[in-house]
Design a protein around this motif. Structure first.
Motif, short mmCIF file in Angstrom:
data_model
loop_
_atom_site.label_atom_id
_atom_site.label_comp_id
_atom_site.label_asym_id
_atom_site.label_seq_id
_atom_site.Cartn_x
_atom_site.Cartn_y
_atom_site.Cartn_z
N LEU A 300 0.84 -1.19 0.00
CA LEU A 300 0.00 0.00 0.00
C LEU A 300 0.88 1.24 0.00
O LEU A 300 1.97 1.24 0.56
CB LEU A 300 -0.91 0.01 1.23
CG LEU A 300 -1.87 -1.17 1.37
CD1 LEU A 300 -2.68 -1.06 2.66
CD2 LEU A 300 -2.81 -1.25 0.17
N PRO A 301 0.41 2.33 -0.60
CA PRO A 301 1.26 3.54 -0.67
C PRO A 301 1.49 4.14 0.70
O PRO A 301 0.59 4.23 1.53
CB PRO A 301 0.41 4.49 -1.54
CG PRO A 301 -0.99 3.98 -1.45
CD PRO A 301 -0.88 2.50 -1.29
N GLY A 302 2.74 4.55 0.94
CA GLY A 302 3.09 5.26 2.16
C GLY A 302 3.40 4.40 3.36
O GLY A 302 3.87 4.90 4.38
N ILE A 303 3.13 3.09 3.29
CA ILE A 303 3.34 2.22 4.44
C ILE A 303 4.67 1.49 4.30
O ILE A 303 4.91 0.78 3.32
CB ILE A 303 2.19 1.20 4.58
CG1 ILE A 303 0.87 1.94 4.87
CG2 ILE A 303 2.48 0.21 5.71
CD1 ILE A 303 -0.32 1.01 5.09
N THR A 304 5.54 1.68 5.29
CA THR A 304 6.81 0.96 5.37
C THR A 304 6.71 -0.08 6.48
O THR A 304 5.70 -0.17 7.17
CB THR A 304 7.96 1.94 5.67
OG1 THR A 304 7.74 2.53 6.97
CG2 THR A 304 8.03 3.05 4.64
N GLN A 365 -0.63 12.63 5.21
CA GLN A 365 0.05 13.91 5.01
C GLN A 365 1.24 13.77 4.07
O GLN A 365 1.47 14.63 3.22
CB GLN A 365 0.49 14.48 6.35
CG GLN A 365 -0.65 15.03 7.19
CD GLN A 365 -0.20 15.53 8.55
OE1 GLN A 365 0.79 15.06 9.09
NE2 GLN A 365 -0.91 16.49 9.11
N SER A 366 1.99 12.69 4.23
CA SER A 366 3.14 12.48 3.35
C SER A 366 2.68 12.12 1.93
O SER A 366 3.32 12.52 0.95
CB SER A 366 4.04 11.37 3.91
OG SER A 366 3.36 10.13 3.93
N SER A 370 3.23 13.73 -2.22
CA SER A 370 3.81 12.91 -3.28
C SER A 370 3.31 13.36 -4.65
O SER A 370 2.15 13.73 -4.81
CB SER A 370 3.46 11.43 -3.05
OG SER A 370 3.81 10.65 -4.16
N LYS A 371 4.18 13.28 -5.65
CA LYS A 371 3.83 13.70 -7.01
C LYS A 371 3.61 12.51 -7.95
O LYS A 371 3.40 12.69 -9.14
CB LYS A 371 4.94 14.58 -7.59
CG LYS A 371 5.29 15.80 -6.73
CD LYS A 371 4.10 16.72 -6.53
CE LYS A 371 4.49 17.95 -5.71
NZ LYS A 371 3.34 18.82 -5.41
N ALA A 374 -1.46 8.06 -6.77
CA ALA A 374 -2.84 8.47 -7.04
C ALA A 374 -3.53 9.02 -5.81
O ALA A 374 -4.28 10.00 -5.88
CB ALA A 374 -3.62 7.28 -7.61
N LEU A 375 -3.31 8.40 -4.65
CA LEU A 375 -3.93 8.89 -3.42
C LEU A 375 -3.48 10.32 -3.11
O LEU A 375 -4.24 11.12 -2.56
CB LEU A 375 -3.59 7.97 -2.24
CG LEU A 375 -4.56 6.82 -1.96
CD1 LEU A 375 -4.07 6.01 -0.77
CD2 LEU A 375 -5.96 7.32 -1.70
N GLY A 376 -2.25 10.63 -3.45
CA GLY A 376 -1.76 11.98 -3.25
C GLY A 376 -2.49 12.98 -4.13
O GLY A 376 -2.84 14.09 -3.69
N ALA A 377 -2.76 12.60 -5.39
CA ALA A 377 -3.52 13.48 -6.29
C ALA A 377 -4.94 13.68 -5.77
O ALA A 377 -5.48 14.79 -5.83
CB ALA A 377 -3.55 12.88 -7.69
N PHE A 378 -5.54 12.62 -5.24
CA PHE A 378 -6.87 12.73 -4.65
C PHE A 378 -6.85 13.71 -3.47
O PHE A 378 -7.73 14.58 -3.35
CB PHE A 378 -7.34 11.35 -4.18
CG PHE A 378 -8.50 11.40 -3.22
CD1 PHE A 378 -9.79 11.58 -3.67
CD2 PHE A 378 -8.29 11.26 -1.85
CE1 PHE A 378 -10.86 11.64 -2.79
CE2 PHE A 378 -9.35 11.31 -0.95
CZ PHE A 378 -10.64 11.50 -1.44
N GLY A 379 -5.84 13.59 -2.61
CA GLY A 379 -5.75 14.47 -1.45
C GLY A 379 -5.54 15.92 -1.84
O GLY A 379 -6.15 16.83 -1.26
#
Length: 451
Positions: A300-304, A365-366, A370-371, A374-379
């Motif tokens: 998943l995006p953003g999860i480390t 928030q992070s 992100s550029k 997709a979730l970043g574009a939604f946010g």
């Protein structure tokens, strides 16, 4: 005792042999239906007497408020004795005005519980509870260490040593090496510069030399030394927490007993990099994959692996305790608020935010920065319309839904990028325009450019 309201006479009791407990720092109060309220002190021996009293009255289920950490030991003792123990949010039991004594509180809890009007709080199992304790201590140490970093920076600035202006992190390898040398008596800027990383020497040598030419004072050096020693102390505390997390993970996965399990854990390769506060836990990703039976949250995006560890410590590995994704996001405090009465909205009613919800918010928030995701574009799109607060919450909710679906239903996630997201948004706009044009008797025609 105050009699229940009229509505209770028309309601059917869902539970019999119930008890309610109000917990304080010095005493607990027990209410059993048809019996006078009993009080016990909060020593372990008195907890045993309270348990024996409940068992002697044939009690089968008990409800108690989640008051600080006072409930923990009593909860475990009652649960070990075979009672069905419900830990409930104290806000659920404080809806009737004029009932504010410990005796009335425990009676009211017992009544609500017998009529099935209380919801059970999430209580992790022993394995998760242990890792949660270490992880939360680790987070506390990180916050305290950050405070002492600020103290070091302040002490340096008071002596006009401007390391912060030329080195991004004074608690990095170069910054700590310089501070240690200063405290040991070194004042030569050239020698202090030689302690820096070669990339700093190549790109910023002249700036670092200017920044290191300070005005040393006895008070400034003393403050710097105090902050430096405190920072090192908390780094040691963080390392100790990492060792305990390592031991707990190995014990949970029988790491030393089964060679096959050990090989599976150590074979986990190609994990996402952890940029900040990385735990020194060997094969952390492999341990988490084993606990979650191969389901990898880092897809998943953003999860480390580190944020996954944080989520595991707060929610456990069995997300079926929340029967739907809506229950999960509501518990996280990420669902849209519903505080309406007539035409008015109560905006003052702030929802409780558990730590797991805060973790999803931090990840969101992070992602908004992100550029490529997709979730970043939604946010960012929502942020432009509704503001940062709503955008972060909505993005965090989407991520939490994906996490629940992955862990419960095993649904895979594939990041398709911003272009795919923008195509979907444009398609939705086109459908909406077509529908609006049709309703008004118009027809959409594609724009054609004539040369």
């Amino acid at each position: 005792m105050r009699l229940p309201t009229k509505e209770f006479y028309f309601m059917k009791k869902l539970r019999v042999n119930t008890a309610g407990i109000d917990i304080g720092s010095k005493k607990i109060f027990l209410a059993v239906e048809g019996e006078p309220v009993r009080s016990f002190e909060t020593f372990t021996e008195d907890f045993r007497h309270a348990r024996d009293y409940l068992l002697s009255k044939g009690i089968e289920t008990v409800a108690m408020e989640a008051t600080g950490v006072y409930w923990v030991i009593l909860y475990e003792m009652l649960e070990e004795s075979g009672l069905d123990v419900w830990l409930v949010d104290g806000r659920q039991t404080k809806q009737v005005p004029g009932r504010k004594t410990d005796v009335k509180d425990c009676q009211w809890i017992q009544q609500l519980h017998s009529y099935g009007l209380l919801n059970r709080c999430f209580v992790p199992d022993e394995q998760v509870k242990e890792i949660r304790a270490y992880q939360r201590m680790r987070e506390d140490h990180i916050r305290t260490a950050a405070m002492h970093v600020n103290h070091m920076q302040k002490a340096l600035t008071e002596m006009n040593i401007r390391i912060k202006e030329v080195i991004s992190q004074i608690h990095g390898a170069s910054g700590i090496a310089i501070i240690k040398a200063i405290l040991e008596g070194e004042r030569n800027p050239e020698k202090l510069l030689s302690l820096c990383h070669k990339s700093i020497i190549e790109k910023k040598a002249h700036l670092v030399l200017k920044a290191l030419e300070g005005h040393y004072t006895e008070a400034g050096l003393f403050a710097l030394g105090q902050a430096y020693q405190a920072y090192l102390f908390y780094q040691q505390q963080i390392s100790a927490c990492d060792k305990k997390i390592q031991e707990a993970m190995e014990q949970a996965n029988n790491y030393h007993q089964d060679k096959g399990i050990r090989d599976d854990i150590e074979s986990a390769q190609g994990r996402k990099p952890v940029r900040h506060n990385k735990p020194q836990v060997d094969h952390l990703g492999g341990h988490l994959l084993k606990i979650f039976t191969g389901k990898d949250a880092t897809n998943l995006p953003g999860i480390t692996d580190y944020t996954w560890l944080q989520l595991y410590a707060e929610t456990g590995s069995n997300l079926l305790k929340w029967c739907t994704e809506k229950h999960f996001t509501s518990w996280l405090g990420l669902s849209p608020g519903q505080h309406e009465s007539g035409k008015k909205k109560n905006t003052r009613n702030k929802k409780y935010r558990p730590k797991a919800g805060q973790i999803f918010r931090q990840i969101a928030q992070s992602l908004i920065e992100s550029k490529k995701i997709a979730l970043g574009a939604f946010g960012r799109k929502l942020k432009a319309k509704r503001g940062a607060g709503i955008a972060v919450k909505a993005t965090a909710r989407k991520l939490a839904v994906l996490y629940w679906r992955l862990m419960v239903k095993g649904l895979d996630y594939t990041e398709k990028g911003i272009k795919d997201y923008e195509q979907k948004v444009n398609l939705q706009k086109e459908r909406w325009l077509s529908k609006a044009a049709k309703e008004m008797g118009y027809q959409l025609v594609a724009n054609q450019y004539v040369e």
